[in-house]
Design a protein around this motif. Structure first.
Motif, PDB file in Angstrom:
ATOM      1  N   UNK A 130     -13.237   0.638  10.084  1.00 34.82           N
ATOM      2  CA  UNK A 130     -14.364   1.164  11.399  1.00 34.82           C
ATOM      3  C   UNK A 130     -14.736  -0.205  12.151  1.00 34.82           C
ATOM      4  N   UNK A 154     -11.870  -3.787  -1.462  1.00 37.12           N
ATOM      5  CA  UNK A 154     -11.690  -2.254  -1.144  1.00 37.12           C
ATOM      6  C   UNK A 154     -12.499  -1.843  -0.507  1.00 37.12           C
ATOM      7  N   UNK A 155     -13.810  -1.854  -1.005  1.00 35.67           N
ATOM      8  CA  UNK A 155     -15.066  -0.791   0.214  1.00 35.67           C
ATOM      9  C   UNK A 155     -15.040  -1.959   1.686  1.00 35.67           C
ATOM     10  N   UNK A 208      -4.324   1.560  -1.420  1.00 34.88           N
ATOM     11  CA  UNK A 208      -5.791   0.828  -1.952  1.00 34.88           C
ATOM     12  C   UNK A 208      -5.571   1.020  -3.510  1.00 34.88           C
ATOM     13  N   UNK A 209      -5.202   1.991  -3.274  1.00 34.12           N
ATOM     14  CA  UNK A 209      -5.088   2.785  -5.135  1.00 34.12           C
ATOM     15  C   UNK A 209      -4.284   1.686  -6.239  1.00 34.12           C
ATOM     16  N   UNK A 210      -2.968   1.092  -5.135  1.00 35.19           N
ATOM     17  CA  UNK A 210      -1.925   0.239  -6.141  1.00 35.19           C
ATOM     18  C   UNK A 210      -2.770  -1.093  -5.517  1.00 35.19           C
ATOM     19  N   UNK A 252     -12.323  -0.669   3.618  1.00 36.66           N
ATOM     20  CA  UNK A 252     -12.759   0.511   4.409  1.00 36.66           C
ATOM     21  C   UNK A 252     -13.193   0.285   5.490  1.00 36.66           C
ATOM     22  N   UNK A 300     -12.995  -3.861  -6.511  1.00 35.86           N
ATOM     23  CA  UNK A 300     -13.340  -2.926  -5.779  1.00 35.86           C
ATOM     24  C   UNK A 300     -14.924  -3.244  -4.585  1.00 35.86           C
ATOM     25  N   UNK A 353      -6.055  -1.977  -5.855  1.00 36.84           N
ATOM     26  CA  UNK A 353      -6.785  -2.029  -7.147  1.00 36.84           C
ATOM     27  C   UNK A 353      -6.706  -1.567  -8.480  1.00 36.84           C
ATOM     28  N   UNK A 354      -5.498  -0.230  -9.127  1.00 38.45           N
ATOM     29  CA  UNK A 354      -4.645   0.397 -10.078  1.00 38.45           C
ATOM     30  C   UNK A 354      -4.156  -1.649 -10.499  1.00 38.45           C
ATOM     31  N   UNK A 355      -4.207  -2.523  -9.775  1.00 42.16           N
ATOM     32  CA  UNK A 355      -2.835  -3.423 -10.714  1.00 42.16           C
ATOM     33  C   UNK A 355      -3.678  -4.680 -10.508  1.00 42.16           C
ATOM     34  N   UNK A 356      -5.084  -4.705 -10.041  1.00 44.69           N
ATOM     35  CA  UNK A 356      -6.283  -5.517 -10.183  1.00 44.69           C
ATOM     36  C   UNK A 356      -5.482  -7.098  -8.514  1.00 44.69           C
TER      37      UNK A 356
END
Ligand code: FAD
Ligand code: FAD
Lengths: 646, 646
Positions: free
Chosen positions: A601, A593-594, A579-581, A597, A590, A583-586
């Protein structure tokens, strides 16, 4: 705020008594009240249909059944408590039994590689030491004779290989050179006076190392050595070198030592070899791609030394295909064990109403994404096997097989290792018992990530190829469409394509800027190995998703819902992992992203009612599931008096 | 664009020949041109100073040295190739040797727990089977007698424990109940007529399972059983039950079976026990926290059944402390091996100028963050040992020890497992050899994550406690200050605090909303186990950073730079690992996120010149580093004729 704290206070009043204890519910607590969450209803499917679909080789059903029946012989019954010598003896006896059955042979490998592959997969499920010992003999030594040798070698060796009259070794690795095969130090100097090659180990770092079958049983070895003729170097060539006589004594001018005790694969007698100017006839050069004439002149159809080397190591590709498919089987087998146990095992909760551990969200999160990934990886692996076995491969096929075998070998063997680790932990103490198979799988298959090409090195091969694709203009960065749902397969594929494309472009521009400031090519490559590795993995995840989706489209309406569930969970959990990748690179917002996650579940919840059915539809014959904790009533498997004598 | 493609074309021309081959540089390629990147210069430090600082128990130097000398006895020399029976015999002989030396004893454990801890750590470095076998005897059985029993038990048992006259077992786990100890089914019914307890195994699921020393050598067992007096249930109590007679025969009304072959710890004879209405004297109840009078009346100083249970399982805390510190040692030892090898091992590059594999960025990224984490975790583990050994613990201390031991046992054992996996792969084929120690460490210590409290269950203990802290108003969400540099220690701690605080608040509000809609407490707890686990880990990472930073402040100016490097890399790599969370929840900006990823690479570069010195300053005595690949000239260690007879 105050009100919140009051609520928490009451929760803590409930939880506090347990705080110091080792439990989270007392024995006589009231049954928990539960509000069932809405779950996607996955319709039931026919297990046999899913099994056939995952296997997808209907014409080989009988072949597999025959071998399965054969493997019911008591000699193949599981054994654990042995020292190295005992292990090796058992493995030898099993090998001979297989050889004598004629069910696996080099001739067969040549005629019908798919039959050979599927058979080796079954041997691997039965006993990894057995399949590795025979794999070295057939897939490596035999395959070298077959594909690097010419007719004279076929006539001379194939029959003896198929009868185990000539147990073989594959002598590529040296103490000093493993991944970098081109760096081997062993020399083969042509002596035109006697028309012999002189095979020599110039230093201790040049000793052949880890050579399967060398410590005890091997009689001939396909030795990788630098060819010199009249002082001129022609690169790595492969020679058949006798290392033992028929009576088992060591051949002249050969020294042998044992590699000794290992983490696993105790049944494989890995050994070390030194050659002291050992003379072998000119005919022992496997001369398909490069030959030496009696007068010492060198003849080849491949003038480039590097390309020629590529052909020399081609026998490794089959081994990689086999590792990928066997690793996938190990993931399946271990998930069958862990999932069955997780639905049967109860821990905590009120007396008489204890909670099956699969109800714990952590347990679902530890196992369900691995089920999803295992199902997803099934499809590119099937495709790889298919094209590998294609009799008339196009040059594009040859290249695809090489790239795919490299990438899938790496990604699937890591997936398997990660799965076995999770499964081990998920089964608690039971996961540590040899009887429950996980321990053995973990130890024996650990080396999958290293041999037949180290995973980190293989991913570089994949990334290199993608730079070529970039050059061809194959990549255009398009951002995923944010309007759509994350369950949409087009959106999912687009996400993975975007990531891959972003990585390959980053890599290319990083290398170019480094070159601009005068950094050497090798250096700038090595300085970007993080991106390179990520790119190799991203590529494999993209093709996995694509092949999976293509397979889903072809599946029956009956199977589609469960396959889609797996695809969605595969996608969500892979994105969550990276996810970091994104998000960081647009690449993702977000908000998405949420959602990702949450979606993991939710999908775990959707899988809860069907996970047991999914693993029970895996194409792993029940005869290989010995683990008592995978049996219908595991408590009964541990009743007093029931000895396990293996 | 065109120009870009031209550049790539030329790169590919370089790379393509290698594409099909298994190498990324040909043997006779020119040495790479390299533009040295600017690197932080970490000044040299005194290795002994760093070693003492990591050990931080100067007063125990002599104690350790004595035990180290003792462990040089040939009986402790490494052995590998043995079956289960041989392993157990060797471990027994080693145990007796230790016992006879008097260097480790229960009396000592009582008098000076730090000495005991440090000694057990050394035994664990020497042979995990040995330390586990003795650990069961002393830390579990002996500790139960000491801390759950009263004077009569001390008088009766301690001497016999210290001489191995009474080898002991700890009978907590049953087939049906592991983590949930409160659920054990074994009953202890008081018979006031004879003043005896009747110990009974009511079903096969109630059999004691995995009991160390039970299969062969144990004579007494501390049995966890549900106490019933006159039909009334008083919860779990612990009883000393004879299971074998002095001649080794099985005691009456006891049945024993073997747990058999395992993934590791073959030297430990784990067994299974059934009690058939076995009668034991009233005095055999370990009666410190609850006692039964001759007339059957029950007396206790702790009226709450749950709290009483908490006291009963207290002996486990010491085991957890030991697992955390031993796991940290295993991480250190394995990193010493992998790092030394990585600086010596060369693979690829031009002939005579091959590249040490540590030069590959992937190799640095696989190993250096693990060095950083190992150094970081050193400090909370030291602190835990210190407060655990405090003779007069405050109630706050007792609670801290419980929470810290739970959380650190989980986090450090996972760190160790992850480290061993990376180290195994980083050493290539050598990592698979038993001689190089990694294989053995991997197998023997695998169970660390499960026994003495399953990691997933332990993290729940941590999280529960943090909800209490939340109630006390300890948490206020403050966003990290974005203006500062990521090397700033305040910023780093703030980041970890923010995450922890965000997680605990999320957890609390999720549980409350679930309760609002009528979901039961247990259920809402179990449905949020993902957050709970993340919270437990976040807490441990936060205290790790805080204790590390506190230790850095106290370090000499000589040591500070290298410690700061480790702290920065620990921070960056941990954040990188959890970047999705930080970004999704607006804890960090994309800009910082990208900086974090770059910073890991940069810090790896900074560590390159000093990593070897760091691991060589670890507090692991050289006598425990047997691995040939960790020796100054590993090629020499494999020269012809040098047999390894273990
Ligand atoms: C049980 C077993 C059986 C085997 N059987 C055989 C056999 O029958 N015949 C045979 O010839 N060989 C055999 N091998 C050897 C095996 O093929 C090698 O171990 C393997 O090729 C890796 O080589 P290496 O061990 O020398 O590791 P190395 O190549 O030294 O690699 C060590 C580490 O460095 C890293 N590394 C190396 N180069 C790079 C790079 N360019 N970029 C980034 N990282 C890099 C790797 O990722 C790895 O982690 C066997 C090995 C084992 C353990
Ligand atoms: C080599 C060895 C030596 C041992 N020695 C001893 C000994 O001397 N004496 C003794 O008494 N015991 C001993 N044990 C037993 C050990 O303590 C148990 O294995 C351990 O407590 C875990 O219990 P379990 O195996 O029943 O796993 P379980 O409790 O059944 O757990 C199984 C899985 O479920 C998960 N799980 C369970 N509950 C929850 C929950 N509430 N939330 C989320 N996940 C959950 C766990 O994470 C785990 O993955 C030994 C075990 C081994 C393997």
């Amino acid at each position: 705020m105050e009100q919140n704290y009051d609520r928490i206070k009451s929760i803590i009043a409930h939880l506090l008594p347990l705080e110091i204890s080792n439990t989270n519910a007392s024995v006589d607590a009231a049954p928990a009240i539960t509000a069932e969450k809405p779950r996607a209803q996955i319709p039931k499917w026919n297990k046999d249909e899913l099994r056939d679909y995952l296997e997808s080789n209907p014409s080989y059903k009988q072949v597999k059944q025959n071998l399965q029946n054969f493997l019911k012989d008591p000699i193949f019954a599981p054994k654990y408590n042995m020292n190295c010598e005992q292990w090796r003896e058992v493995t030898l006896q099993r090998s001979i039994k297989v050889i004598n059955s004629g069910l696996i042979s080099l001739a067969e490998f040549n005629r019908d590689p798919m039959k050979y592959l599927l058979s080796m997969e079954l041997l691997n499920l039965s006993d990894p030491s057995l399949s590795v010992k025979l794999g070295v003999h057939f897939s490596l030594f035999g395959n070298a004779v077959l594909n690097l040798g010419t007719e004279k070698h076929h006539l001379k060796y194939i029959k003896d290989i198929d009868t185990w009259k000539l147990p073989g070794c594959f002598g590529m690795t040296e103490l000093g050179h493993g991944s970098n095969v081109q760096g081997v130090e062993t020399t083969a100097t042509y002596d035109k006076d006697t028309q012999e090659f002189i095979i020599n180990t110039p230093s201790d770092s040049a000793q052949k190392f880890w050579i399967g079958n060398a410590a005890l049983h091997g009689q001939a070895c396909a030795v990788f050595a630098q060819l010199y003729i009249g002082g001129v170097h022609y690169g790595v060539h492969v020679f058949v070198v006798p290392i033992r006589n028929a009576d088992g004594s060591t051949a002249t001018n050969v020294r042998i030592m044992d590699n000794g005790y290992k983490l696993g694969l105790q049944g494989v007698d890995n050994g070390r070899l030194w050659f002291d100017n050992k003379r072998i006839p000119r005919d022992n050069l496997l001369n398909k791609f490069g030959d030496v004439m009696p007068d010492g002149s060198y003849v080849t159809s491949i003038p480039s030394k590097n390309k020629r080397f590529g052909s020399m190591v081609a026998p490794l590709v089959g081994g990689r295909v086999l590792i990928a498919s066997s690793a996938l089987n190990a993931a399946k087998l271990s998930l069958i064990i862990a999932i069955r146990y997780a639905y049967a095992r109860r821990q905590f909760g009120s007396k008489g109403n204890e909670i099956p551990i699969i109800q714990y969200l952590t347990h679902q999160r530890r196992l369900f994404p691995l089920i999803a990934a295992t199902v997803a990886l099934n499809f590119p692996v099937l495709q790889l096997k298919q094209i590998y076995c294609e009799p008339n491969k196009t040059p594009q096929n040859v290249k695809d097989v090489h790239i795919w075998a490299s990438g899938l070998k790496a990604v699937v063997s890591w997936h398997k290792t990660h799965t076995l680790q999770q499964v081990r932990e998920c089964c608690g103490g039971q996961g540590f018992s040899a009887f429950n198979q996980i321990a053995t799988l973990k130890s024996d298959l650990e080396i999958d990530m290293t041999y037949e090409g180290d995973n980190h090195v293989l991913l570089q091969q994949v990334a290199k190829n993608l730079l070529v694709e970039l050059q061809k203009g194959r990549y255009t960065v398009t951002l995923p469409n944010h309007g759509v749902k994350i369950q949409n397969s087009d959106f999912q594929i687009q996400c993975f394509k975007w990531r891959e494309s972003h990585l390959v472009q980053t890599l290319s521009s990083k290398i170019m800027s480094a070159l601009d400031v005068g950094v050497g090519l090798e250096h700038s490559w090595n300085d970007n190995l993080d991106v390179i590795t990520a790119l190799g993995k991203a590529y494999i995840e993209r093709i996995t998703l694509e092949y999976f989706q293509a397979a889903i489209k072809k599946a029956s309406a009956n199977l589609q819902p469960v396959l889609e569930l797996c695809r969605n969970l595969y996608f969500s959990s892979r994105v969550e992992n990276d996810l970091g990748f994104f998000l960081c690179n647009d690449g993702l917002t977000h908000e998405t992203g949420l959602k990702i996650q949450e979606s993991v579940n939710k999908l775990c919840g959707d899988m809860l009612p069907v996970a047991l059915d999914i693993v029970n539809s895996f194409d792993i014959p029940e005869q290989f599931v010995h683990a008592p904790i995978a049996k219908p009533d595991y408590i009964q498997e541990f009743r007093y008096g029931l000895e396990r004598n293996y």
